[in-house]
Design an enzyme around this catalytic site. Structure first.
Site, PDB file in Angstrom:
ATOM      1  N   HIS A  92      72.147  48.956  34.247  1.00  0.00           N
ATOM      2  CA  HIS A  92      72.166  48.698  32.804  1.00  0.00           C
ATOM      3  C   HIS A  92      73.387  49.379  32.206  1.00  0.00           C
ATOM      4  CE1 HIS A  92      70.415  52.728  33.154  1.00  0.00           C
ATOM      5  NE2 HIS A  92      70.920  52.959  31.950  1.00  0.00           N
ATOM      6  N   ASP A 107      74.301  51.564  28.563  1.00  0.00           N
ATOM      7  CA  ASP A 107      73.580  52.199  27.458  1.00  0.00           C
ATOM      8  C   ASP A 107      74.058  51.578  26.146  1.00  0.00           C
ATOM      9  OD1 ASP A 107      72.371  53.798  29.346  1.00  0.00           O
ATOM     10  OD2 ASP A 107      73.704  55.511  29.031  1.00  0.00           O
ATOM     11  N   HIS A 128      75.519  51.208  35.183  1.00  0.00           N
ATOM     12  CA  HIS A 128      75.117  52.295  36.083  1.00  0.00           C
ATOM     13  C   HIS A 128      73.650  52.127  36.470  1.00  0.00           C
ATOM     14  CE1 HIS A 128      74.491  53.581  31.907  1.00  0.00           C
ATOM     15  NE2 HIS A 128      73.519  54.370  32.335  1.00  0.00           N
ATOM     16  N   ARG A 177      64.577  63.962  42.038  1.00  0.00           N
ATOM     17  CA  ARG A 177      65.769  64.019  41.186  1.00  0.00           C
ATOM     18  C   ARG A 177      65.342  64.044  39.716  1.00  0.00           C
ATOM     19  NH1 ARG A 177      69.381  60.234  38.956  1.00  0.00           N
ATOM     20  NH2 ARG A 177      71.332  61.324  38.529  1.00  0.00           N
TER      21      ARG A 177
END
Ligand SMILES: C=C1C[C@]23C[C@@]1(O)CC[C@H]2[C@@]12CCC[C@@](C)(C(=O)O1)[C@H]2[C@@H]3C(=O)O
Ligand SMILES: O=C(O)CCC(=O)C(=O)O
Ligand SMILES: [Fe+2]
Length: 358
Positions: A232, A234, A289, A299
């Protein structure tokens, strides 16, 4: 009254199955609903950049005298960069990582007490972009905008005030940093405060607003077939991302494929968002990203999503549009853009693109 981020999805419900999250730690095999192929995402199997190619987003020292030009170059080529010597105290980065870790370690029933509602903005849940994909993502998230007090009281009946304090300090530091980064990159294009009156450096920053997105990617039995957060861009002007010491963030470049952003202790990752792409008339690229997952290490990441007040119309800076061409994009507020994104996802940017007439 201009809308604030909290109101963006009021009247625009997005139904997402927050309550159907599995207990990730109990799964020893990847269920089919979590197994991704290129049918689920055309970029899924795009070749990764060979590790020996040495391609990586630049790491920029903000104390370097040439930092503004380096940032400008990174925004034009990668749409992303990492920063060192950014001035955010290490203890605060450790504090927000600790808060994020503690939140996701809570029992699922407790987290669901603060679940994001269909028309809400803040709270616990699956990634907002989930509805655009057939497969589920191996992650959970928590969005904060405005005061987290009500949600945090439900999560931590005893310790909520300490955690609210960390969020407040973190947001304050991030706001200052985001404004500094925006002006460094614009200055590199010759754009000054005279050109963008709504965003003056010296103001008290109430021309901006933000959200904090906490992400958790649990360990995964088959990471190569799973997706932490699907590709996607941002919707922001800029996003500043803190990642813990586990790799997973990847940025896409047409010429290299997927390039991993290695965690550099103490540094922060900065992404150009769609609104900055528009403001710069397409000179700065909003970067695609995604987040991959790991077989042995959980993570965590914390994204500070930053944009203008909801009543500010963003349009290409006239100085960046050639005199014989029309601007590449129409003007749009952040609220309008978030709603377009919530309905049309990765077509949103092209939907507000002008068809060029000479
Ligand atoms: C302000 C926002 C940007 C965001 C949607 C949101 O309302 C809050 C969460 C943000 C986030 C984080 C994960 C990826 C993303 C695409 C999403 O689904 O939720 C972004 C949204 C965005 O930038 O459009
Ligand atoms: O976890 C990551 O590295 C990426 C998170 C992200 O892209 C987001 O929250 O918008
Ligand atoms: Fe993102």
């Amino acid at each position: 009254m201009p809308t604030v981020l909290t109101d963006v999805f009021r009247g625009h419900p997005i139904h997402l199955p927050h309550t159907h999250q599995p207990d990730f730690t109990s799964l020893s095999e990847l269920p089919d609903s979590y197994t991704w192929t290129s049918k689920d995402d055309p970029l899924f199997t795009a070749p990764p950049s060979p590790p020996d190619a040495g391609e990586s987003i630049p790491l920029i020292d903000l104390n370097h005298p040439d930092a503004a030009n380096q940032i400008g170059r990174a925004c034009r080529t990668w749409g992303a960069f990492q920063i060192a010597n950014h001035g955010v105290p290490l203890e605060l980065l450790q504090g927000i990582e600790f808060l994020t870790g503690s939140l996701f370690q809570l029992p699922v029933q407790r987290k669901l007490k603060a679940a994001r509602s269909d028309t809400g903005f803040s709270g616990y849940g699956v990634a907002r972009i989930s509805s655009f994909f057939n497969k589920k993502m191996w992650s959970e998230g928590f969005t904060i905008t405005g005061s987290p007090l009500n949600d945090f009281r439900k999560l931590w009946p005893q310790l909520h005030l300490n955690y609210c304090d960390i969020v407040e300090q973190y947001e304050e530091q991030m706001q200052k940093l985001a404004s500094k980064l925006m002006w460094l990159s614009l200055n590199s294009l010759g754009v000054t405060e005279e050109d963008i009156k709504w965003a003056t450096v010296s103001s008290d920053l109430n021309w901006a607003q933000s959200a904090l997105q906490l992400n958790h990617y649990p360990v995964c039995p088959e990471p190569d077939r799973a997706m932490g957060l699907a590709p996607h861009t941002d919707s922001t002007l800029l996003t500043i991302l803190y990642q813990n010491n586990t790799a997973g963030l990847q940025v896409f470049r047409d010429d290299f494929g997927w390039v991993t952003v290695p965690p550099v202790p103490g540094s922060l990752v900065v992404n150009v968002g769609d609104l900055f792409h528009i403001l710069s008339n397409g000179l700065f690229k909003s970067v695609i990203h995604r987040a991959r997952v790991n077989q042995t290490r959980p993570r965590l990441s914390v994204a500070f999503l930053w944009g203008p007040r909801s009543d500010t119309k963003i349009s290409p800076v006239p100085k960046l549009v050639s005199p014989d061409e029309s601007p590449l994009y129409r003007s749009v507020t952040w609220t309008e853009y978030l709603r377009t994104k919530a309905t049309h996802f990765n077509k949103a940017l092209s939907m507000i693109r002008n068809h060029r007439e000479k």
